[in-house]
Design a protein around this motif. Structure first.
Motif, mmCIF file in Angstrom:
data_model
loop_
_atom_site.group_PDB
_atom_site.id
_atom_site.type_symbol
_atom_site.label_atom_id
_atom_site.label_comp_id
_atom_site.label_asym_id
_atom_site.label_seq_id
_atom_site.Cartn_x
_atom_site.Cartn_y
_atom_site.Cartn_z
ATOM 1 N N THR A 1 -29.619 30.391 -91.614
ATOM 2 C CA THR A 1 -28.588 30.663 -92.623
ATOM 3 C C THR A 1 -28.303 32.153 -92.734
ATOM 4 O O THR A 1 -27.142 32.571 -92.800
ATOM 5 C CB THR A 1 -29.037 30.130 -94.009
ATOM 6 O OG1 THR A 1 -29.580 28.848 -93.839
ATOM 7 C CG2 THR A 1 -27.888 30.089 -94.987
ATOM 8 N N ALA A 2 -29.394 32.928 -92.766
ATOM 9 C CA ALA A 2 -29.208 34.379 -92.894
ATOM 10 C C ALA A 2 -28.439 34.939 -91.701
ATOM 11 O O ALA A 2 -27.508 35.743 -91.857
ATOM 12 C CB ALA A 2 -30.560 35.058 -93.023
ATOM 13 N N ALA B 1 -26.350 33.312 -89.713
ATOM 14 C CA ALA B 1 -24.956 32.853 -89.769
ATOM 15 C C ALA B 1 -24.164 33.648 -90.799
ATOM 16 O O ALA B 1 -23.014 34.031 -90.560
ATOM 17 C CB ALA B 1 -24.920 31.366 -90.109
ATOM 18 N N ALA B 2 -24.813 33.896 -91.953
ATOM 19 C CA ALA B 2 -24.120 34.639 -93.015
ATOM 20 C C ALA B 2 -23.791 36.059 -92.567
ATOM 21 O O ALA B 2 -22.676 36.545 -92.775
ATOM 22 C CB ALA B 2 -24.978 34.668 -94.268
ATOM 23 N N LYS C 1 -20.984 35.947 -90.041
ATOM 24 C CA LYS C 1 -19.697 35.645 -90.665
ATOM 25 C C LYS C 1 -19.148 36.865 -91.411
ATOM 26 O O LYS C 1 -17.978 37.209 -91.286
ATOM 27 C CB LYS C 1 -19.839 34.462 -91.622
ATOM 28 C CG LYS C 1 -18.509 34.011 -92.199
ATOM 29 C CD LYS C 1 -18.651 32.749 -92.982
ATOM 30 C CE LYS C 1 -17.288 32.237 -93.415
ATOM 31 N NZ LYS C 1 -16.632 33.121 -94.356
ATOM 32 N N LYS C 2 -20.048 37.492 -92.175
ATOM 33 C CA LYS C 2 -19.620 38.679 -92.931
ATOM 34 C C LYS C 2 -19.106 39.757 -91.973
ATOM 35 O O LYS C 2 -18.079 40.389 -92.224
ATOM 36 C CB LYS C 2 -20.780 39.225 -93.781
ATOM 37 C CG LYS C 2 -20.960 38.488 -95.083
ATOM 38 C CD LYS C 2 -19.878 38.871 -96.102
ATOM 39 C CE LYS C 2 -19.813 37.855 -97.228
ATOM 40 N NZ LYS C 2 -18.594 37.939 -98.005
ATOM 41 N N GLY D 1 -27.276 33.316 -98.383
ATOM 42 C CA GLY D 1 -26.626 33.025 -97.095
ATOM 43 C C GLY D 1 -25.583 31.938 -97.237
ATOM 44 O O GLY D 1 -24.449 32.069 -96.794
ATOM 45 N N ALA D 2 -25.987 30.872 -97.921
ATOM 46 C CA ALA D 2 -25.047 29.762 -98.119
ATOM 47 C C ALA D 2 -23.860 30.226 -98.947
ATOM 48 O O ALA D 2 -22.717 29.864 -98.669
ATOM 49 C CB ALA D 2 -25.753 28.616 -98.811
ATOM 50 N N ALA E 1 -22.666 33.252 -99.083
ATOM 51 C CA ALA E 1 -21.806 34.099 -98.249
ATOM 52 C C ALA E 1 -20.945 33.253 -97.325
ATOM 53 O O ALA E 1 -19.802 33.576 -97.035
ATOM 54 C CB ALA E 1 -22.658 35.054 -97.436
ATOM 55 N N LEU E 2 -21.513 32.125 -96.890
ATOM 56 C CA LEU E 2 -20.754 31.261 -95.976
ATOM 57 C C LEU E 2 -19.652 30.490 -96.700
ATOM 58 O O LEU E 2 -18.622 30.180 -96.126
ATOM 59 C CB LEU E 2 -21.687 30.266 -95.298
ATOM 60 C CG LEU E 2 -22.598 30.823 -94.204
ATOM 61 C CD1 LEU E 2 -23.580 29.763 -93.762
ATOM 62 C CD2 LEU E 2 -21.796 31.314 -93.013
ATOM 63 N N ASP F 1 -12.883 33.460 -98.694
ATOM 64 C CA ASP F 1 -12.563 32.170 -98.105
ATOM 65 C C ASP F 1 -12.713 31.040 -99.124
ATOM 66 O O ASP F 1 -12.915 29.899 -98.780
ATOM 67 C CB ASP F 1 -13.454 31.890 -96.902
ATOM 68 C CG ASP F 1 -13.108 32.780 -95.737
ATOM 69 O OD1 ASP F 1 -13.925 32.892 -94.847
ATOM 70 O OD2 ASP F 1 -12.010 33.376 -95.744
#
Lengths: 101, 346
Positions: free
Chosen positions: A39-40, A42-43, A46-47, B40-41, B43-44, B49
């Motif tokens: 998750t970290a 991916a975040a 994405k950022k 994290g979640a 931010a996603l 968005d």
């Protein structure tokens, strides 16, 4: 502390680690660490992507649109003759609702 | 003695499973992990968005609009109405009115009359919920052109090349020269001396190249001649943007910025409903208006009446009369795209 005792304590430590790894708690711990890592990552990705694209949104739009000014200004505007206009209208009327065209 | 104590302590630990220190360590680690996971979640799923994140599963997995049954269309429209109303804090309607039978929309623009005020551009932005900034998207572009040089002595010598419209008489040079970087020109007064203006937007071609290249058939021609886009089905490949010979398509490179107070709540599914990042958009002849029998926003706002709109199948419509009586020009006739947007002179 003699050598024998030290070895025995080390062995206990190793046993504990092996036990922890193979236990349900160990498995859950690994699963949680894995989920956090994914998750970290991916975040962060994405950022980073968002920041990079955000900077360029206006510029990218202008890059799309502005070259068109020059191209469009160089286009030829063809005057339609009376018969061309007639044919065009007839064609539009005839082809209306005709999926074959 | 001390060895026995050590062993006892160890046994205590083993019996209990964890010491206080270990417990605190694990608790701190757990909290940290949970916080990282949540951040994290977050931010996603959040941030700019937000609109995308709010899209329901139904929206993600809905069919191509053309292939939907009436019931599915209604579901999709209801879903969007609910979402937009929540997002923009005002009651938003998403129309799904189909093309009217016996109507083929056409547009004519009098280039002699246009004064280049660009009111049409701003009216279009407002009506069609275009992104206001970063990026500032405009569907209509008004080209500022230099008039050709008029020479009295060359008046009767004819045209040296098929250069198109000769504004100001026999110009003997291509009259259209765009001043580079003046796409967003802002003069104190219009029309400016020595210039004429050429507004351009989607030509709603009868044989649209943009439709031909779309790999997912998200863009198509409606029976009333308007080329539309199902934004939910668009994959953002930009093939249509490249294919359009009139440079009429726009692409949402970033999440559109549409302030809630400026959002037009009267929308059409295939027209002016708010778009998302990564999709193409363009003029739709204001479907939300014209299918209700109204004029487009640009026609309505034009202060000099340079813009005309009507049904090409109706011999009594203004557009048909113009085609019949006026000097009409077409752009890129050689491409056989059959645009339904004409330029004319009195």
């Amino acid at each position: 502390m003699d050598k024998k005792e030290k070895d025995s304590r080390e062995q206990i430590g190793i046993d504990n680690i092996v036990k922890a790894r193979s236990s349900r708690r160990g498995f859950l711990k690994k699963a949680i660490i894995g989920a956090v890592a994914v998750t970290a990552t991916a975040a962060v990705a994405k950022k980073a992507g968002d920041v990079l694209l955000k900077e360029d949104a206006q510029q990218a739009y202008l890059n799309d649109v502005l070259p068109g000014d020059k191209v469009l200004s160089g286009m030829q505007y063809v005057e339609m003759t009376a018969s061309e206009k007639k044919t065009l209208v007839a064609r539009l009327v005839k082809n209306y609702n005709n999926p074959e065209v | 003695m001390s060895d026995i104590n050590d062993k006892d302590k160890k046994n205590q630990v083993d019996e209990k499973g964890t010491s206080r220190r270990e417990f605190l360590k694990e608790a701190a680690g757990g909290t940290l992990s949970a916080a990282t996971l949540a951040a994290g979640a977050g931010a996603l799923l959040s941030g700019k968005d937000e609109a995308e994140a709010k899209a329901t599963w139904g929206e993600w997995f809905q069919k191509n609009y053309r292939l939907m049954t009436d019931e599915e269309k209604k579901e999709a429209v209801d879903r969007l109405e609910k979402r937009y109303s929540e997002e923009y804090g005002k009651k938003t309607s998403v129309d799904s009115v189909p093309a009217q039978e016996g109507v083929l929309f056409g547009y004519a623009l009098n280039i002699q009359k246009c004064i280049g005020c660009r009111r049409c551009v701003y009216a279009c932005v407002k009506e069609n919920n275009q992104s206001r900034h970063d990026p500032e998207i405009q569907w209509i572009r008004v080209l500022k052109m230099e008039k050709g040089n008029f020479l009295q002595e060359n008046m009767d010598k004819g045209y040296p090349d098929p250069a198109g419209i000769q504004v100001g008489g026999n110009a003997y040079q291509n009259s259209g020269v765009v001043l580079e970087g003046e796409h967003y020109y802002e003069p104190e007064q219009v029309p400016e001396k020595g210039h004429f203006y050429l507004p351009m937007q989607c030509m709603q071609c009868e044989k649209p190249p943009c439709v031909k290249v779309c790999p997912v058939r998200t863009t198509y021609r409606e029976p009333d001649g308007v080329v539309v886009i199902d934004y939910n089905w668009c994959i953002g490949c930009r093939m249509c943007v490249s294919a359009c010979p009139y440079w009429a398509r726009r692409f949402n490179w970033g999440e559109p910025n549409l302030p809630a107070e400026e959002m037009n709540p009267v929308t059409h599914y295939l027209g002016n409903r708010p778009r998302m990042k990564g999709v193409a958009e363009k003029c739709t002849f204001c479907l939300q208006r014209t299918r209700q029998g109204r004029y487009t926003a640009c026609v309505e706002v034009c202060p000099v009446g340079a813009r005309k709109f009507g049904n090409l199948l109706d011999p009594e419509s203004e557009v048909r009369k113009i085609l019949e009586k006026k000097r009409v020009f077409r752009l890129k006739a050689e491409l056989n795209t059959y645009p339904k947007f004409f330029y004319f002179m009195d």
